[in-house]
Design a protein around this motif. Structure first.
Motif, PDB file in Angstrom:
ATOM      1  N   GLY A 195       0.799  -1.225   0.000  1.00  0.00           N
ATOM      2  CA  GLY A 195       0.000   0.000   0.000  1.00  0.00           C
ATOM      3  C   GLY A 195       0.828   1.270   0.000  1.00  0.00           C
ATOM      4  O   GLY A 195       0.417   2.296   0.514  1.00  0.00           O
ATOM      5  N   ARG A 196       2.000   1.186  -0.594  1.00  0.00           N
ATOM      6  CA  ARG A 196       2.845   2.379  -0.646  1.00  0.00           C
ATOM      7  C   ARG A 196       2.113   3.509  -1.360  1.00  0.00           C
ATOM      8  O   ARG A 196       1.528   3.321  -2.414  1.00  0.00           O
ATOM      9  N   ARG A 197       2.212   4.708  -0.820  1.00  0.00           N
ATOM     10  CA  ARG A 197       1.574   5.881  -1.416  1.00  0.00           C
ATOM     11  C   ARG A 197       2.587   6.936  -1.820  1.00  0.00           C
ATOM     12  O   ARG A 197       2.208   7.944  -2.403  1.00  0.00           O
ATOM     13  N   SER A 198       3.842   6.743  -1.481  1.00  0.00           N
ATOM     14  CA  SER A 198       4.820   7.789  -1.768  1.00  0.00           C
ATOM     15  C   SER A 198       5.435   7.581  -3.143  1.00  0.00           C
ATOM     16  O   SER A 198       5.473   6.473  -3.663  1.00  0.00           O
ATOM     17  N   GLU A 199       5.919   8.686  -3.717  1.00  0.00           N
ATOM     18  CA  GLU A 199       6.588   8.597  -5.014  1.00  0.00           C
ATOM     19  C   GLU A 199       7.781   9.547  -5.031  1.00  0.00           C
ATOM     20  O   GLU A 199       7.811  10.550  -4.318  1.00  0.00           O
ATOM     21  N   VAL A 200       8.746   9.194  -5.866  1.00  0.00           N
ATOM     22  CA  VAL A 200       9.913  10.046  -6.059  1.00  0.00           C
ATOM     23  C   VAL A 200       9.567  11.094  -7.109  1.00  0.00           C
ATOM     24  O   VAL A 200       9.071  10.752  -8.183  1.00  0.00           O
ATOM     25  N   THR A 201       9.811  12.356  -6.795  1.00  0.00           N
ATOM     26  CA  THR A 201       9.505  13.407  -7.772  1.00  0.00           C
ATOM     27  C   THR A 201      10.760  14.054  -8.342  1.00  0.00           C
ATOM     28  O   THR A 201      10.683  14.755  -9.348  1.00  0.00           O
ATOM     29  N   LEU A 202      11.907  13.807  -7.715  1.00  0.00           N
ATOM     30  CA  LEU A 202      13.158  14.359  -8.250  1.00  0.00           C
ATOM     31  C   LEU A 202      14.327  13.473  -7.849  1.00  0.00           C
ATOM     32  O   LEU A 202      14.413  13.034  -6.703  1.00  0.00           O
ATOM     33  N   MET A 203      15.188  13.200  -8.811  1.00  0.00           N
ATOM     34  CA  MET A 203      16.462  12.523  -8.553  1.00  0.00           C
ATOM     35  C   MET A 203      17.519  13.318  -9.301  1.00  0.00           C
ATOM     36  O   MET A 203      17.467  13.428 -10.539  1.00  0.00           O
TER      37      MET A 203
END
Lengths: 140, 140, 140, 140
Positions: C18-26
Motif C-alpha cells: 500500500g505504498r503511497r509515496s513517489e519520487v519526484t526528483l532525482m
C-alpha cells in the motif's frame, strides 16, 4: 589493554595540553574515565560545562573501542549525540562507556556521565566511531 | 545584540579560561563564530579535535538563540548531535549556526563547521536548547 | 537513475504494502519524495504522524544515496535522528534529502520534511547509511 | 495507568488503522510494547523494517511518559534518534522504553528494540518528548 596502559597512551597523545582525565577501568566492551574539574571546566554556578562532558564522553567511548581493537589511530568519531539531563555540579565527573555494537565498519557506544558517586546521570550520550578497514577486509 | 556586544559578553563569561573564539556575525536567527586554533585544539596530523568543534558548535548555537532572546542565563543545552563528515585541518575554524525553530520551550539550531574558506563542512550539528519560562507563560 | 526508474524500483520493492509515496526528483546528491496522506498517516487533529514523517525521511535519504550508487541492497540505515519542529498539517507531505557526505563506509544526508508548498519545514532529520564494501575495497 | 488501560487508549486512538502492537508492561518510568509483524512490516529477507521499529519506539516512549502523566494529548515528540545495531529478523518485536529524565518541559527516554527473546538489541533509540505546560507553571 589495561587502564594503566590506556593512561600511558593518553599521556603521550595529549602531552602538553593539560589533560586532567584518567582511565579508571578497562574491561572488554567497557571503559570508565574520571576527571577532576578545574576552573577551565566550570561554568558560573559551579556547573561542569557541556563541552567538558562531551570531551570526556568522546574519550571514554574511544577507550571502550580500544578494549576490542587496541590503539587504532584511524578510528574516528562519526557521530556523537548527547542529552543533558540534569545539572552536573561537583568536583569529579565520571563517564562510563559501554559498547552496544562493534561491527566491521562501525562501533556504537552508550555513555553515562555523572558526578562521582551520584545516583542519576547528568548526561547520556550515544557515540559512533568509524573503524578502519583491514587489508583483508576485516574490521579493525 | 551585535557581534561586539556578544564578544564582550563572552569575554566576561569566560574570563581566565583562555577563550580564543570570537563572534563575527550576529543577525536575526544566525550567529557565526571563529576560532584561531592553537596546540590545545589539535590532534596529531594537525586535525582540529572533535571536542574543539563541539565546543564551538555549542557556543555558536547559543549565540544564535541570543539573537532572539538576548542573554538568558537559564538557557541550557538539551541535546547536541554532531556528525563528523571529513577531516578538519587548518588554522582557523568557523561555526555557522542558524535557528530552525524557536518555540516556547525549545530552540533548535543547525550548525555547519568548516575551515575558514573551505567549500565543504567538516562537521554538521543539530543543537537543541531548552528555554526558561517567563512568569507570564511566554518563552524567553 | 531517474525519478521514473526510482519509482519502478520502489513499486517492486514494496508491492502489496500500500505504498503511497513517489519520487519526484532525482539529481546527483539529492532526492525528493512526495506522499499523499490517507487516514493511516494521520493523528487526531489532521496531523501527519511522526512515524509517517520518519518513514518518508528514511526512503528519501536512501534515494539520495542511490543517485550515487544505484540500487545497492546492502545499504542499510545506521542512524536516523529527527527533530519535529512544528505541526505537520495538510494533505501532501514532501521530503527533500541532500547528501552531505558520501564516503567509503558511510553516507550522511540532511532531510527537510514539509507540507507541500509550506514555507517552513515540519521536521528536519539527519540520516546515516552504512555502505557495503566492494571486493576491491572501494565503497559502493 | 495499567497495560490494559493503555491498550484501550491505543485502540481508541488508532481505530481503523490496523494497529497490531500492544502494551505488555506499564510500571513507573517504564513501558514495554510488543508487535506481531505482518507483511507490511517486513523488508526482503524477512527483516522488520526500520520504520516499523521507529514507530514502535515512538509509541513505547510515549507510553513510558504516560506512566507519569497519564494521557496528555499535547505531549509531542521533539526528537527521536535511533541507531540500528544488527538485523532484526523474526516474527515478534519488542520495544522496552525507560524514562531517563522527566522534567518540567521535557521527558527523555532510552528505548531498546529486539526480537522477542533475543539476547542483543536490534536497535537503540533516545526519544525526547515535549510536555505541555500546566496553567500553574507545573509540567504535565
Amino acid at each position: 589493554m589495561t587502564a594503566d596502559e590506556a593512561n600511558t597512551f593518553l599521556s603521550a597523545a595529549f602531552v602538553g595540553t593539560g589533560r586532567r582525565s584518567e582511565v579508571t577501568l578497562m574491561e572488554e566492551g567497557r571503559a570508565v574515565m574520571r576527571l577532576v574539574a578545574d576552573a577551565t571546566h566550570l561554568r558560573p554556578g559551579g556547573y561542569i560545562s557541556g563541552p567538558t562532558q562531551m570531551s570526556l564522553v568522546d574519550s571514554a567511548a574511544y577507550m571502550a573501542v580500544m578494549t576490542y581493537t587496541g590503539h587504532e589511530p584511524m578510528t574516528v568519531t562519526s557521530n556523537l549525540s548527547i542529552n543533558f539531563l540534569r545539572p552536573c555540579i561537583g568536583d569529579v565527573v565520571v563517564a562510563d562507556a559501554r559498547v552496544m555494537k562493534i561491527g566491521q565498519a562501525l562501533a556504537v557506544m552508550d555513555v553515562d556521565v555523572r558526578i562521582e558517586g551520584a545516583d542519576k546521570p547528568a548526561s547520556h550520550a550515544v557515540v559512533t566511531y568509524a573503524l578502519p578497514r583491514k587489508p583483508d577486509g576485516r574490521a579493525a
